[in-house]
Design a protein around this motif. Structure first.
Motif, PDB file in Angstrom:
ATOM      1  N   ASP A   1       0.940  -1.184   0.041  1.00  0.00           N
ATOM      2  CA  ASP A   1       0.070   0.019  -0.067  1.00  0.00           C
ATOM      3  C   ASP A   1       1.027   1.318  -0.161  1.00  0.00           C
ATOM      4  O   ASP A   1       0.440   2.209  -0.615  1.00  0.00           O
ATOM      5  CB  ASP A   1      -0.932  -0.016   1.295  1.00  0.00           C
ATOM      6  CG  ASP A   1      -1.864  -1.237   1.372  1.00  0.00           C
ATOM      7  OD1 ASP A   1      -2.216  -1.744   0.171  1.00  0.00           O
ATOM      8  OD2 ASP A   1      -2.243  -1.537   2.506  1.00  0.00           O
TER       9      ASP A   1
ATOM     10  N   LEU B   1       2.224   1.839  -3.270  1.00  0.00           N
ATOM     11  CA  LEU B   1       1.455   2.429  -4.226  1.00  0.00           C
ATOM     12  C   LEU B   1       1.140   3.960  -4.045  1.00  0.00           C
ATOM     13  O   LEU B   1       0.948   4.856  -4.964  1.00  0.00           O
ATOM     14  CB  LEU B   1      -0.030   1.555  -4.120  1.00  0.00           C
ATOM     15  CG  LEU B   1      -1.314   2.250  -4.914  1.00  0.00           C
ATOM     16  CD1 LEU B   1      -1.015   2.307  -6.407  1.00  0.00           C
ATOM     17  CD2 LEU B   1      -2.317   1.387  -4.567  1.00  0.00           C
ATOM     18  N   ILE B   2       0.958   4.247  -2.816  1.00  0.00           N
ATOM     19  CA  ILE B   2       0.732   5.871  -2.458  1.00  0.00           C
ATOM     20  C   ILE B   2       2.052   6.562  -3.005  1.00  0.00           C
ATOM     21  O   ILE B   2       1.795   7.667  -3.596  1.00  0.00           O
ATOM     22  CB  ILE B   2       0.736   5.755  -0.934  1.00  0.00           C
ATOM     23  CG1 ILE B   2      -0.689   5.303  -0.250  1.00  0.00           C
ATOM     24  CG2 ILE B   2       0.715   7.184  -0.460  1.00  0.00           C
ATOM     25  CD1 ILE B   2      -0.952   5.096   1.125  1.00  0.00           C
TER      26      ILE B   2
ATOM     27  N   LEU C   1       1.730   7.258  -6.903  1.00  0.00           N
ATOM     28  CA  LEU C   1       0.734   8.311  -7.085  1.00  0.00           C
ATOM     29  C   LEU C   1       1.342   9.507  -6.456  1.00  0.00           C
ATOM     30  O   LEU C   1       0.732  10.536  -7.207  1.00  0.00           O
ATOM     31  CB  LEU C   1      -0.623   7.818  -6.473  1.00  0.00           C
ATOM     32  CG  LEU C   1      -1.361   6.776  -7.165  1.00  0.00           C
ATOM     33  CD1 LEU C   1      -2.694   6.409  -6.267  1.00  0.00           C
ATOM     34  CD2 LEU C   1      -1.594   6.896  -8.563  1.00  0.00           C
TER      35      LEU C   1
ATOM     36  N   TRP D   1      -3.152   3.260 -15.116  1.00  0.00           N
ATOM     37  CA  TRP D   1      -2.627   1.957 -14.090  1.00  0.00           C
ATOM     38  C   TRP D   1      -1.631   1.262 -14.607  1.00  0.00           C
ATOM     39  O   TRP D   1      -1.161   0.210 -14.371  1.00  0.00           O
ATOM     40  CB  TRP D   1      -4.066   1.427 -13.833  1.00  0.00           C
ATOM     41  CG  TRP D   1      -5.040   1.972 -12.773  1.00  0.00           C
ATOM     42  CD1 TRP D   1      -6.244   2.322 -13.097  1.00  0.00           C
ATOM     43  CD2 TRP D   1      -4.566   2.851 -11.552  1.00  0.00           C
ATOM     44  NE1 TRP D   1      -6.638   3.177 -12.090  1.00  0.00           N
ATOM     45  CE2 TRP D   1      -5.778   3.159 -11.128  1.00  0.00           C
ATOM     46  CE3 TRP D   1      -3.430   2.569 -10.735  1.00  0.00           C
ATOM     47  CZ2 TRP D   1      -5.882   3.927  -9.870  1.00  0.00           C
ATOM     48  CZ3 TRP D   1      -3.554   3.453  -9.559  1.00  0.00           C
ATOM     49  CH2 TRP D   1      -4.476   3.961  -9.132  1.00  0.00           C
TER      50      TRP D   1
ATOM     51  N   ARG E   1      -6.586  -2.484  -5.908  1.00  0.00           N
ATOM     52  CA  ARG E   1      -6.179  -2.096  -4.541  1.00  0.00           C
ATOM     53  C   ARG E   1      -6.347  -0.715  -4.180  1.00  0.00           C
ATOM     54  O   ARG E   1      -6.564  -0.339  -2.962  1.00  0.00           O
ATOM     55  CB  ARG E   1      -4.373  -2.287  -4.475  1.00  0.00           C
ATOM     56  CG  ARG E   1      -3.857  -2.261  -3.141  1.00  0.00           C
ATOM     57  CD  ARG E   1      -2.485  -2.371  -3.212  1.00  0.00           C
ATOM     58  NE  ARG E   1      -1.964  -3.662  -3.910  1.00  0.00           N
ATOM     59  CZ  ARG E   1      -0.841  -3.813  -4.345  1.00  0.00           C
ATOM     60  NH1 ARG E   1       0.197  -3.016  -4.454  1.00  0.00           N
ATOM     61  NH2 ARG E   1      -0.436  -4.960  -4.840  1.00  0.00           N
ATOM     62  N   TRP E   2      -6.250   0.229  -5.094  1.00  0.00           N
ATOM     63  CA  TRP E   2      -6.090   1.678  -4.809  1.00  0.00           C
ATOM     64  C   TRP E   2      -7.910   2.063  -4.393  1.00  0.00           C
ATOM     65  O   TRP E   2      -8.019   2.893  -3.583  1.00  0.00           O
ATOM     66  CB  TRP E   2      -5.996   2.319  -6.100  1.00  0.00           C
ATOM     67  CG  TRP E   2      -6.112   3.930  -5.856  1.00  0.00           C
ATOM     68  CD1 TRP E   2      -7.149   4.608  -6.506  1.00  0.00           C
ATOM     69  CD2 TRP E   2      -5.738   4.962  -4.888  1.00  0.00           C
ATOM     70  NE1 TRP E   2      -7.320   6.240  -6.087  1.00  0.00           N
ATOM     71  CE2 TRP E   2      -6.204   6.107  -4.929  1.00  0.00           C
ATOM     72  CE3 TRP E   2      -4.663   4.797  -3.888  1.00  0.00           C
ATOM     73  CZ2 TRP E   2      -6.041   7.185  -4.334  1.00  0.00           C
ATOM     74  CZ3 TRP E   2      -4.381   5.614  -3.185  1.00  0.00           C
ATOM     75  CH2 TRP E   2      -4.954   7.244  -3.426  1.00  0.00           C
ATOM     76  N   HIS E   3      -8.696   1.551  -5.169  1.00  0.00           N
ATOM     77  CA  HIS E   3     -10.207   1.615  -4.882  1.00  0.00           C
ATOM     78  C   HIS E   3     -10.563   1.205  -3.321  1.00  0.00           C
ATOM     79  O   HIS E   3     -11.291   1.868  -2.802  1.00  0.00           O
ATOM     80  CB  HIS E   3     -10.821   1.127  -5.881  1.00  0.00           C
ATOM     81  CG  HIS E   3     -10.924   1.761  -7.153  1.00  0.00           C
ATOM     82  ND1 HIS E   3     -11.044   3.098  -7.442  1.00  0.00           N
ATOM     83  CD2 HIS E   3     -10.551   1.327  -8.215  1.00  0.00           C
ATOM     84  CE1 HIS E   3     -10.950   3.510  -8.731  1.00  0.00           C
ATOM     85  NE2 HIS E   3     -10.697   2.272  -9.404  1.00  0.00           N
TER      86      HIS E   3
ATOM     87  N   ARG F   1      -7.743  11.731  -9.360  1.00  0.00           N
ATOM     88  CA  ARG F   1      -7.609  10.820 -10.633  1.00  0.00           C
ATOM     89  C   ARG F   1      -8.978  10.709 -11.497  1.00  0.00           C
ATOM     90  O   ARG F   1      -9.107   9.871 -12.227  1.00  0.00           O
ATOM     91  CB  ARG F   1      -7.255   9.574 -10.031  1.00  0.00           C
ATOM     92  CG  ARG F   1      -6.016   9.399  -9.417  1.00  0.00           C
ATOM     93  CD  ARG F   1      -5.495   7.859  -9.377  1.00  0.00           C
ATOM     94  NE  ARG F   1      -5.613   6.832 -10.571  1.00  0.00           N
ATOM     95  CZ  ARG F   1      -4.541   6.989 -11.534  1.00  0.00           C
ATOM     96  NH1 ARG F   1      -3.460   7.905 -11.424  1.00  0.00           N
ATOM     97  NH2 ARG F   1      -4.734   6.095 -12.420  1.00  0.00           N
TER      98      ARG F   1
ATOM     99  N   CYS G   1      -1.440  13.004  -3.118  1.00  0.00           N
ATOM    100  CA  CYS G   1      -1.875  11.537  -2.435  1.00  0.00           C
ATOM    101  C   CYS G   1      -1.489  11.621  -1.153  1.00  0.00           C
ATOM    102  O   CYS G   1      -0.312  11.284  -0.848  1.00  0.00           O
ATOM    103  CB  CYS G   1      -1.086  10.516  -3.327  1.00  0.00           C
ATOM    104  SG  CYS G   1      -1.853   8.903  -2.817  1.00  0.00           S
TER     105      CYS G   1
END
Length: 349
Positions: free
Chosen positions: A24, A27-28, A31, A39, A56-58, A202, A236
Motif C-alpha cells: 500500500d 502504491l501511495i 501516485l 494504471w 487495491r487503490w479503490h 484521478r 496523494c
C-alpha cells in the motif's frame, strides 16, 4: 458544505482498522510521483498488473486510508496560518464550524497557548484579509486569533514522499520534464477544473468534461497547461497513523532572512519534514514534521539544530487531532470520512 464520498461509508471505516501494508505504501508513493499516470504504467512499476493495482487503490479509498486531491498552488492564492483560542468547552463546536468552511483548508487541535491551528487560503489578499480579520474572530466560540501570513512556501505536502520505492521503480513513474510555460491561471474555467479534481484527483478526462460541460480535448489541454505551469498541486495523502507517522509537530523558528532558502533546502532532505514556509511575525519560519514517537519531537528538533546552527526554535506544538487536512474531513484515526468542496473558494469570499 461537506459532501459524502466513498471513504465515508461506515462499513468501510470499520474495515480500515489495521496498518497500511508495504504494498500500500508503495502504491501511495507511486501516485505521489505520478498522480494521474494510467494504471498500465503504475502496475508494472510495482510488479503487478493494472487491474490489481486499480482494485487495491479503490480499496484504500473506500476505507478512507488514502485519497488523491488537487488544489491551486500557493503562487496563485493568498494563504496564512491562524492560531485560534476557544472559549472553555467550545473546541468541538468551533472545530465543526471551521471544518465546514471551504476557505479553511486544514484544522488541527494542538497543544500550547492556542487550541487550534488552521491553514487558510483565498483567491486574493483582500479576500484573505476579510476571512482572518472579520470572519474567523467572530465565529461562535472563538476567543482570540493570531494570524501568520504565508510569505513564501518552500515545501508542502504535495512534495512529501513515502520513500517506499527503489530508484528503478521511481524511474518507471516520473515522466520527462517539460519546459515550464508562463502561467495563465486565474480564469474561471481553470478554477472550475481544479475544483472538480479536488474530491478525486484521478477523475478521468471524460468525467471532467461531462461535469464541466466541455470537450475532453479542452479538459486535456487545460489540465496539461495547469500541470506544466505548476499552477495546480496534486497530493496523494493517507491516514498518517496507519502508515507509521502518527505524530505531527509544528516548530516556530527564528532564522536570518538570508538563510531561509538554504535552511529550507536542508530541511527538505529530512524525511520527516512536510512543510517549510516563511511567515510574518517574530518566528518567521514555520516547519511541520511528521514523527513516529513523542520522543522524536525533541529528537528531531535537536537534529535540526545540529544541521542548522543558526536556527532557533521559539515554540513547538504537537497536534492532538487533525479534523481536516487540505479539504478532507478526517475521523479520530486520521481516515477520510468526507470532503468540503473547494469550488466555493472563488464564490464565497
Amino acid at each position: 458544505m461537506p459532501d459524502s464520498s466513498p471513504e465515508a461509508s461506515p462499513g468501510h471505516r470499520d474495515a480500515a482498522a489495521g496498518s497500511l501494508q508495504e504494498s500500500d505504501l508503495a502504491l501511495i508513493e507511486a501516485l505521489q510521483h505520478s498522480p494521474r499516470a494510467p494504471w498500465s504504467q503504475i502496475g508494472p512499476a510495482l510488479g503487478v498488473d493494472a487491474t490489481s493495482v486499480a482494485r487495491r487503490w479503490h480499496r484504500l479509498v473506500g476505507q478512507g486510508l488514502a485519497w488523491l486531491t488537487a488544489y491551486p498552488s500557493a503562487s496563485t492564492t493568498s494563504f496564512a496560518y491562524v492560531d485560534v483560542r476557544c472559549r472553555p468547552n467550545t473546541v468541538d463546536e468551533v472545530t465543526r464550524h471551521l471544518c465546514a468552511l471551504p476557505q479553511v483548508l486544514s484544522v488541527e487541535e494542538v497543544t500550547g497557548d492556542f487550541d487550534l491551528l488552521l491553514t487558510v487560503a483565498a483567491p486574493t489578499p483582500a479576500a484573505l484579509a476579510a476571512l482572518v480579520r472579520r470572519d474567523l474572530p467572530t465565529a461562535p466560540g472563538v476567543e482570540a486569533t493570531a494570524i501568520h501570513l504565508g510569505l513564501r512556501l518552500y515545501q508542502e505536502g504535495s512534495g512529501w514522499r513515502m520513500r517506499a520505492l527503489d530508484r528503478q521503480q521511481r524511474s518507471l513513474l516520473v515522466p520527462p520534464q517539460r519546459p515550464t510555460r508562463r502561467s495563465l491561471t486565474g480564469a474561471t474555467a481553470d478554477a472550475a477544473l481544479i475544483a472538480a479534481l479536488g474530491r478525486d484527483g484521478r477523475r478521468s478526462h471524460q468525467e471532467l468534461a461531462r461535469d464541466l460541460g466541455v470537450s475532453e480535448a479542452t479538459v486535456r489541454r487545460r489540465l496539461q497547461r495547469l500541470m506544466e505551469t505548476r499552477s495546480v498541486h496534486f497530493r496523494c495523502d493517507f491516514a498518517q497513523g496507519a502508515a507509521g507517522w502518527p505524530l505531527t509537530a509544528t516548530y516556530r523558528i527564528d532564522l536570518p532572512a538570508d538563510r531561509l532558502t538554504a535552511a529550507a533546502r536542508a530541511l527538505g532532505l529530512m524525511p520527516e519534514v512536510r512543510l517549510c514556509s516563511a511567515v510574518s511575525g517574530t518566528a518567521g519560519f514555520l516547519v511541520i514534521a511528521w514523527l513516529r514517537t513523542t520522543e522524536d519531537v525533541t529528537g528531531f528538533e535537536a537534529h535540526m539544530c545540529e544541521q542548522l546552527p543558526d536556527l532557533r526554535v521559539l515554540d513547538r506544538t504537537v497536534t492532538l487531532i487533525t479534523a481536516k487536512r487540505m479539504g478532507r474531513l478526517l475521523d479520530p484515526h486520521g481516515r477520510a470520512v468526507g470532503h468540503v468542496p473547494w469550488d466555493d473558494l472563488s464564490t464565497t469570499l
